[in-house]
Design a protein around this motif. Structure first.
Motif, PDB file in Angstrom:
ATOM      1  N   ILE A  48       0.845  -1.206   0.000  1.00 59.36           N
ATOM      2  CA  ILE A  48       0.000   0.000   0.000  1.00 59.36           C
ATOM      3  C   ILE A  48       0.874   1.248   0.000  1.00 59.36           C
ATOM      4  O   ILE A  48       0.617   2.202  -0.746  1.00 59.36           O
ATOM      5  N   ALA A  49       1.924   1.251   0.842  1.00 64.66           N
ATOM      6  CA  ALA A  49       2.823   2.405   0.896  1.00 64.66           C
ATOM      7  C   ALA A  49       3.532   2.609  -0.443  1.00 64.66           C
ATOM      8  O   ALA A  49       3.670   3.745  -0.920  1.00 64.66           O
ATOM      9  N   PHE A  50       3.979   1.515  -1.054  1.00 64.58           N
ATOM     10  CA  PHE A  50       4.659   1.602  -2.348  1.00 64.58           C
ATOM     11  C   PHE A  50       3.721   2.140  -3.420  1.00 64.58           C
ATOM     12  O   PHE A  50       4.109   2.976  -4.246  1.00 64.58           O
ATOM     13  N   THR A  51       2.467   1.674  -3.395  1.00 63.19           N
ATOM     14  CA  THR A  51       1.475   2.165  -4.362  1.00 63.19           C
ATOM     15  C   THR A  51       1.202   3.652  -4.152  1.00 63.19           C
ATOM     16  O   THR A  51       1.075   4.410  -5.118  1.00 63.19           O
ATOM     17  N   ALA A  52       1.122   4.071  -2.899  1.00 61.44           N
ATOM     18  CA  ALA A  52       0.902   5.492  -2.598  1.00 61.44           C
ATOM     19  C   ALA A  52       2.061   6.349  -3.099  1.00 61.44           C
ATOM     20  O   ALA A  52       1.858   7.443  -3.648  1.00 61.44           O
ATOM     21  N   ILE A  53       3.289   5.856  -2.932  1.00 55.72           N
ATOM     22  CA  ILE A  53       4.468   6.595  -3.411  1.00 55.72           C
ATOM     23  C   ILE A  53       4.422   6.739  -4.927  1.00 55.72           C
ATOM     24  O   ILE A  53       4.711   7.815  -5.481  1.00 55.72           O
ATOM     25  N   ILE A  54       4.033   5.671  -5.619  1.00 51.31           N
ATOM     26  CA  ILE A  54       3.939   5.730  -7.083  1.00 51.31           C
ATOM     27  C   ILE A  54       2.890   6.751  -7.507  1.00 51.31           C
ATOM     28  O   ILE A  54       3.112   7.543  -8.438  1.00 51.31           O
ATOM     29  N   ALA A  55       1.739   6.750  -6.830  1.00 57.41           N
ATOM     30  CA  ALA A  55       0.679   7.709  -7.165  1.00 57.41           C
ATOM     31  C   ALA A  55       1.140   9.145  -6.929  1.00 57.41           C
ATOM     32  O   ALA A  55       0.837  10.048  -7.719  1.00 57.41           O
ATOM     33  N   ILE A  56       1.896   9.356  -5.853  1.00 58.29           N
ATOM     34  CA  ILE A  56       2.408  10.707  -5.563  1.00 58.29           C
ATOM     35  C   ILE A  56       3.436  11.125  -6.608  1.00 58.29           C
ATOM     36  O   ILE A  56       3.420  12.273  -7.091  1.00 58.29           O
ATOM     37  N   LEU A  57       4.328  10.211  -6.969  1.00 66.67           N
ATOM     38  CA  LEU A  57       5.358  10.532  -7.967  1.00 66.67           C
ATOM     39  C   LEU A  57       4.749  10.830  -9.336  1.00 66.67           C
ATOM     40  O   LEU A  57       5.299  11.616 -10.109  1.00 66.67           O
ATOM     41  N   SER A  58       3.605  10.204  -9.638  1.00 62.34           N
ATOM     42  CA  SER A  58       2.974  10.428 -10.942  1.00 62.34           C
ATOM     43  C   SER A  58       2.327  11.804 -11.042  1.00 62.34           C
ATOM     44  O   SER A  58       2.080  12.299 -12.140  1.00 62.34           O
ATOM     45  N   ARG A  59       2.002  12.387  -9.897  1.00 58.29           N
ATOM     46  CA  ARG A  59       1.387  13.726  -9.822  1.00 58.29           C
ATOM     47  C   ARG A  59       0.099  13.832 -10.648  1.00 58.29           C
ATOM     48  O   ARG A  59      -0.166  14.837 -11.293  1.00 58.29           O
ATOM     49  N   ILE A  60      -0.712  12.788 -10.583  1.00 61.46           N
ATOM     50  CA  ILE A  60      -1.986  12.802 -11.308  1.00 61.46           C
ATOM     51  C   ILE A  60      -3.138  13.286 -10.437  1.00 61.46           C
ATOM     52  O   ILE A  60      -4.240  13.512 -10.930  1.00 61.46           O
ATOM     53  N   GLY A  61      -2.897  13.417  -9.146  1.00 60.13           N
ATOM     54  CA  GLY A  61      -3.941  13.879  -8.243  1.00 60.13           C
ATOM     55  C   GLY A  61      -4.681  12.733  -7.574  1.00 60.13           C
ATOM     56  O   GLY A  61      -4.807  11.640  -8.138  1.00 60.13           O
ATOM     57  N   ILE A  62      -5.178  12.988  -6.382  1.00 58.62           N
ATOM     58  CA  ILE A  62      -5.844  11.943  -5.609  1.00 58.62           C
ATOM     59  C   ILE A  62      -7.151  11.516  -6.257  1.00 58.62           C
ATOM     60  O   ILE A  62      -7.555  10.356  -6.165  1.00 58.62           O
ATOM     61  N   HIS A  63      -7.846  12.443  -6.938  1.00 54.92           N
ATOM     62  CA  HIS A  63      -9.120  12.091  -7.580  1.00 54.92           C
ATOM     63  C   HIS A  63      -8.894  11.075  -8.699  1.00 54.92           C
ATOM     64  O   HIS A  63      -9.640  10.090  -8.813  1.00 54.92           O
ATOM     65  N   ALA A  64      -7.866  11.295  -9.511  1.00 53.94           N
ATOM     66  CA  ALA A  64      -7.585  10.371 -10.615  1.00 53.94           C
ATOM     67  C   ALA A  64      -7.088   9.029 -10.099  1.00 53.94           C
ATOM     68  O   ALA A  64      -7.392   7.984 -10.677  1.00 53.94           O
ATOM     69  N   ALA A  65      -6.332   9.042  -9.013  1.00 50.42           N
ATOM     70  CA  ALA A  65      -5.763   7.796  -8.494  1.00 50.42           C
ATOM     71  C   ALA A  65      -6.809   6.937  -7.788  1.00 50.42           C
ATOM     72  O   ALA A  65      -6.782   5.706  -7.893  1.00 50.42           O
ATOM     73  N   LEU A  66      -7.739   7.575  -7.074  1.00 50.82           N
ATOM     74  CA  LEU A  66      -8.690   6.831  -6.249  1.00 50.82           C
ATOM     75  C   LEU A  66     -10.111   6.856  -6.782  1.00 50.82           C
ATOM     76  O   LEU A  66     -11.021   6.332  -6.131  1.00 50.82           O
ATOM     77  N   GLY A  67     -10.327   7.443  -7.954  1.00 49.51           N
ATOM     78  CA  GLY A  67     -11.684   7.575  -8.477  1.00 49.51           C
ATOM     79  C   GLY A  67     -12.395   6.252  -8.654  1.00 49.51           C
ATOM     80  O   GLY A  67     -13.575   6.113  -8.301  1.00 49.51           O
ATOM     81  N   SER A  68     -11.703   5.237  -9.164  1.00 51.73           N
ATOM     82  CA  SER A  68     -12.327   3.930  -9.384  1.00 51.73           C
ATOM     83  C   SER A  68     -12.722   3.268  -8.077  1.00 51.73           C
ATOM     84  O   SER A  68     -13.737   2.574  -7.999  1.00 51.73           O
ATOM     85  N   ILE A  69     -11.915   3.475  -7.038  1.00 50.61           N
ATOM     86  CA  ILE A  69     -12.219   2.880  -5.730  1.00 50.61           C
ATOM     87  C   ILE A  69     -13.504   3.475  -5.171  1.00 50.61           C
ATOM     88  O   ILE A  69     -14.351   2.765  -4.619  1.00 50.61           O
ATOM     89  N   ARG A  70     -13.670   4.781  -5.308  1.00 55.78           N
ATOM     90  CA  ARG A  70     -14.877   5.437  -4.790  1.00 55.78           C
ATOM     91  C   ARG A  70     -16.119   4.896  -5.473  1.00 55.78           C
ATOM     92  O   ARG A  70     -17.157   4.708  -4.837  1.00 55.78           O
ATOM     93  N   ARG A  71     -16.022   4.620  -6.775  1.00 52.41           N
ATOM     94  CA  ARG A  71     -17.187   4.119  -7.503  1.00 52.41           C
ATOM     95  C   ARG A  71     -17.523   2.672  -7.137  1.00 52.41           C
ATOM     96  O   ARG A  71     -18.657   2.238  -7.319  1.00 52.41           O
ATOM     97  N   MET A  72     -16.535   1.932  -6.656  1.00 53.59           N
ATOM     98  CA  MET A  72     -16.743   0.514  -6.382  1.00 53.59           C
ATOM     99  C   MET A  72     -16.910   0.218  -4.901  1.00 53.59           C
ATOM    100  O   MET A  72     -16.718  -0.917  -4.451  1.00 53.59           O
ATOM    101  N   ILE A  73     -17.291   1.227  -4.111  1.00 53.99           N
ATOM    102  CA  ILE A  73     -17.384   1.050  -2.666  1.00 53.99           C
ATOM    103  C   ILE A  73     -18.392  -0.033  -2.297  1.00 53.99           C
ATOM    104  O   ILE A  73     -18.160  -0.837  -1.383  1.00 53.99           O
ATOM    105  N   TRP A  74     -19.524  -0.092  -3.012  1.00 54.84           N
ATOM    106  CA  TRP A  74     -20.525  -1.110  -2.710  1.00 54.84           C
ATOM    107  C   TRP A  74     -20.032  -2.504  -3.067  1.00 54.84           C
ATOM    108  O   TRP A  74     -20.361  -3.490  -2.397  1.00 54.84           O
TER     109      TRP A  74
END
Length: 263
Positions: A48-74
């Motif tokens: 999880i930490a490694f994935t978070a570091i990759i998302a931060i290094l990509s600088r795509i924003g938290i919305h783009a990185a986690l958008g699919s997770i929010r939609r699949m909460i159910w």
């Protein structure tokens, strides 16, 4: 300013953007293996930490990185409850009818959710940091050995690439239809499962119609631009394996080995 849909390419100059697309696809597979190999709390925290570091290094924003997770909460909730209540174990907290909740089932549910969430974030980072054409070339490079047995690798790569790029578009389409149905009085927030099912059913047909319409428009646009299946495609770009690609490969491989051997 409205956020771009999760998974849509965002132009940038981050470390992840500059990596070769084929190497990024290979690294994605290695990280998938590392996530599957994780079998302890430390292992899950590490991936999880490694994935978070990759998302931060990509600088795509938290919305783009986690958008699919929010939609699949159910989906995550259902998967967690199914594992919690139906996981076979000899140490159930209690038994009621077909339900046997246990600690083992709870941990199995958390494991599945963490792995799927990591997969989604990594795929979002790949799609958001890599142009669609490069993704097509990367897939074709990876499956290129199949050409020796007469497999149409370019067409297969194109199909995969188009399918990947269609996912965020369909999510946006589904969100628009959801809001339209909500404005018409659909009871998505109802506590009754029957009311929720009645509200969801009218969304299915418009989503399928929209998907077929977009596919038809895309095929017409490709034909208008001269694309032909029976014509050899333009030669794909060669793989660039520089110092940054080598360092990324070593780090991701080391993480995978650690997950398999230690955690």
């Amino acid at each position: 300013m409205k956020h771009l849909p999760s998974g849509m390419y965002q132009q940038g100059d981050s470390v992840i953007h500059r990596l070769d697309a084929t190497i990024k696809m290979i690294l994605l597979m290695i990280l998938f293996a590392a996530a599957i190999a994780a079998d302890s709390i430390i292992g899950y925290v590490l991936i999880i930490a490694f994935t978070a570091i990759i998302a931060i290094l990509s600088r795509i924003g938290i919305h783009a990185a986690l958008g699919s997770i929010r939609r699949m909460i159910w989906f995550f909730i259902v998967i967690f409850l199914m594992n919690l209540c139906f996981y076979q174990t000899d140490h159930a907290w209690f038994s009621f009818w077909i339900f046997n909740p246990s600690y083992d089932g709870m941990m199995q549910g958390v494991t599945v959710i963490v792995r799927v969430a990591v997969f989604l974030v990594l795929c979002n980072v790949l799609n958001s940091s890599t142009p669609p054409v490069e993704i097509t070339n990367a897939i074709e490079n990876i499956i290129s050995p199949l050409r020796f047995i007469k497999v149409p690798t370019h067409q297969i790569a194109l199909i995969f690439s188009v399918a990947i790029q269609f996912v965020p578009t369909l999510f946006e389409e589904a969100d628009m239809i959801y809001k339209a149905q909500l404005a018409r009085g659909a009871r998505f927030d109802s506590h009754s499962l029957i009311d929720k099912a009645k509200a969801v059913l009218p969304m299915i047909v418009p989503i399928f119609i929209s998907a077929f319409r977009r596919a038809d428009e895309l095929s017409l646009a490709m034909e208008a631009r001269g694309y032909r299946v029976d014509v050899s495609s333009v030669r794909k770009r060669s793989v660039h394996f520089g110092m940054m690609e080598l360092l990324s490969f070593i780090i991701c491989t080391a993480l995978c080995v650690i997950q398999i051997a230690v955690f």
